[in-house]
Write an enzyme that holds these catalytic residues in place. Structure first.
Site, PDB file in Angstrom:
ATOM      1  N   GLY A   1       0.816  -1.202   0.000  1.00  0.00           N
ATOM      2  CA  GLY A   1       0.000   0.000   0.000  1.00  0.00           C
ATOM      3  C   GLY A   1       0.851   1.253   0.000  1.00  0.00           C
ATOM      4  O   GLY A   1       1.867   1.323   0.723  1.00  0.00           O
TER       5      GLY A   1
ATOM      6  N   GLY B   1      -1.222   4.997   5.292  1.00  0.00           N
ATOM      7  CA  GLY B   1      -0.705   3.950   6.158  1.00  0.00           C
ATOM      8  C   GLY B   1       0.580   3.341   5.653  1.00  0.00           C
ATOM      9  O   GLY B   1       1.548   3.184   6.407  1.00  0.00           O
TER      10      GLY B   1
ATOM     11  N   SER C   1       2.749  -1.155  -4.328  1.00  0.00           N
ATOM     12  CA  SER C   1       1.497  -0.404  -4.426  1.00  0.00           C
ATOM     13  C   SER C   1       0.964  -0.451  -5.848  1.00  0.00           C
ATOM     14  O   SER C   1       1.725  -0.299  -6.808  1.00  0.00           O
ATOM     15  CB  SER C   1       1.718   1.056  -4.010  1.00  0.00           C
ATOM     16  OG  SER C   1       0.559   1.839  -4.250  1.00  0.00           O
TER      17      SER C   1
ATOM     18  N   ALA D   1      -0.435  -6.728  -5.213  1.00  0.00           N
ATOM     19  CA  ALA D   1      -0.237  -7.980  -4.498  1.00  0.00           C
ATOM     20  C   ALA D   1      -1.383  -8.932  -4.825  1.00  0.00           C
ATOM     21  O   ALA D   1      -2.547  -8.595  -4.632  1.00  0.00           O
ATOM     22  CB  ALA D   1      -0.165  -7.724  -3.000  1.00  0.00           C
TER      23      ALA D   1
ATOM     24  N   CYS E   1     -16.972   5.330   5.213  1.00  0.00           N
ATOM     25  CA  CYS E   1     -16.377   6.665   5.100  1.00  0.00           C
ATOM     26  C   CYS E   1     -17.480   7.631   4.719  1.00  0.00           C
ATOM     27  O   CYS E   1     -18.009   7.565   3.604  1.00  0.00           O
ATOM     28  CB  CYS E   1     -15.257   6.671   4.059  1.00  0.00           C
ATOM     29  SG  CYS E   1     -14.367   8.236   3.982  1.00  0.00           S
TER      30      CYS E   1
ATOM     31  N   CYS F   1     -11.262  15.351  12.652  1.00  0.00           N
ATOM     32  CA  CYS F   1     -11.786  15.596  11.305  1.00  0.00           C
ATOM     33  C   CYS F   1     -11.994  17.087  11.107  1.00  0.00           C
ATOM     34  O   CYS F   1     -12.643  17.746  11.931  1.00  0.00           O
ATOM     35  CB  CYS F   1     -13.102  14.836  11.126  1.00  0.00           C
ATOM     36  SG  CYS F   1     -13.836  15.044   9.491  1.00  0.00           S
TER      37      CYS F   1
ATOM     38  N   LYS G   1      -7.685  23.235   7.280  1.00  0.00           N
ATOM     39  CA  LYS G   1      -7.597  22.038   6.436  1.00  0.00           C
ATOM     40  C   LYS G   1      -6.623  22.273   5.281  1.00  0.00           C
ATOM     41  O   LYS G   1      -5.831  21.378   4.939  1.00  0.00           O
ATOM     42  CB  LYS G   1      -8.980  21.664   5.906  1.00  0.00           C
ATOM     43  CG  LYS G   1      -8.972  20.418   5.032  1.00  0.00           C
ATOM     44  CD  LYS G   1     -10.356  20.008   4.591  1.00  0.00           C
ATOM     45  CE  LYS G   1     -10.257  18.815   3.639  1.00  0.00           C
ATOM     46  NZ  LYS G   1     -11.585  18.331   3.201  1.00  0.00           N
TER      47      LYS G   1
END
Length: 396
Positions: A9, A13, A35, A79, A160, A342, A377
């Site tokens: 990935g 993360g 990735s 993968a 999400c 957030c 933001k």
């Protein structure tokens, strides 16, 4: 002997874990990132790309360039399978051995679970990838040329919700600025048990906050609904209703990616212990959306628990610390409760949400509206992209 660390990935993360492991262990490890995407994208700003306030080039970086500066190998590929016994990952063209594996693959967007859903084979749009956001921008520009009903929100098993709340507010703001809001009815459709639930049982007064804000903006809410099918101009709901649309943007159901099949639960998400290790294979770690995380209580229509970029970075740093601890024969770190932060734009204003811990009952929480939030933001976007551009997992 060099330890081989393999990271699957290349988003929040994966890159954070790879950079942090290399920072902690340096030349003692060989770190490789695999990735399917060759660019890192600052996903929280994709709603701004849809509304025309950002360009794709300003939100993405070449992953190979990020990693090369830290002597981390990059493989642009997918993968296809993990063999935890032989400690090997296979891609379409090669195989890679590992001593430690970090799974940060994000979700599979399971549009195929709902007939007619999705931008590839269906009639709806979403914004979880750069390509999807660019297609959504084209669809939004068509609405501005030929107005019609707009439906936003999330289907069952999505995990999400924030970006679609943002888009509801931003679209409303843009339409009013252009003096054409009366030509575009907006409906917010969601699997959440109530507005402001967001997969975390709400946050303080978030239900009342969202209901009041929607009422001010004349945004209709349809909550606790499952989508059974989508036709070219209508969404079929489980209760028999149909919602007409000219443009529909819906978060699809989330699943774990196919490449790690056999390590996860029924929907492919990876179970982990308090150190983010797989309960059966101690040298396999998982972070971010790939992690299996149960809601505090089931909802009438099933929803997933969100794993924001903020949470994912927390997980990745904890996993990196524990891999380094294992290599150094020192005590691992038991991860504490995850917090959630957030910042979301509401078109001319915004709101900040903070919860500690993420799921109730909480030690403390905050929900505050302010014109400063979009600026904050935007500052976070610039900071994070600068940090990634320089291959940093934290401030120098």
């Amino acid at each position: 002997m060099l330890k081989k660390i393999l990271v699957l990935g290349g988003s929040f993360g994966g890159l954070t874990a790879a950079l942090e492991i290399k920072r902690r262990l340096g030349g003692r490890v060989e770190v490789t990132v695999i990735s399917k995407d060759d660019r890192f994208v600052f996903l929280p700003s994709l709603p701004w790309l849809v509304t025309g306030h950002r360009q794709a080039s300003s939100l993405s970086l070449q992953i190979s360039a990020i990693l090369a500066s830290r002597r981390i190998h990059f493989v642009h590929g997918t993968a296809c399978g993990v063999d935890p016994v032989r400690m090997r990952v296979t891609t379409e063209t090669d195989s890679y051995d590992y001593d430690y594996l970090v799974i940060a693959t994000g979700p599979h967007l399971a549009c195929e679970e709902i007939p007619g859903l999705g931008p590839q084979q269906g009639h709806t749009h979403c914004i979880f990838t750069l390509e999807h956001a660019q297609k959504s921008r084209e669809a939004w520009e068509k609405i501005l040329e030929t107005p019609g009903p707009l439906v936003l929100g999330s289907t069952q098993l999505a995990s999400c919700f924030g970006p679609y709340y943002e888009l509801a507010f931003e679209f409303d703001h843009e339409l009013r600025r252009r003096r054409m809001r009366h030509k575009v009815p907006i409906t917010y459709l969601t699997s959440e048990a109530c507005l402001g639930h967001m997969g975390i049982d709400g946050l303080g007064p978030s239900r009342r906050f969202m209901e009041d804000e929607f009422a001010k903006r004349d945004i209709k809410a349809v909550v606790s609904q499952a989508v059974t099918a989508v036709e070219p101009e209508s969404i079929h709901l489980a209760d028999g209703r149909k919602l007409p649309f000219k443009l529909a943007m819906l978060a699809p159901p989330f699943k774990g990616v196919a490449g790690v099949a056999g390590l996860g639960n029924a929907r492919g998400f990876i179970p982990v212990d308090e150190q983010y290790r797989h309960p059966q294979y101690a040298n396999i770690y998982a972070v971010g959306v790939a992690v299996a995380m149960a809601p505090r209580e089931p909802t009438p229509v099933p929803t997933g628990v969100p794993k924001t970029g903020y949470m994912t970075v927390q997980m990745a740093k904890a996993a990196a610390f524990n891999i380094a601890a294992d290599c150094n024969n020192t005590a691992p770190l038991a991860a504490g409760d995850l917090n959630i932060l957030c910042l979301f734009d509401m078109g001319g204003t915004g709101a900040v949400m903070y919860a500690e811990p993420m799921l109730p009952p909480r030690q403390r929480s905050l929900l505050k509206k302010g014109r400063w939030v979009p600026w904050a933001k935007a500052g976070l976007e610039k900071y994070f992209l600068w940090k990634m551009r320089h291959g940093l997992s934290r401030l120098p």
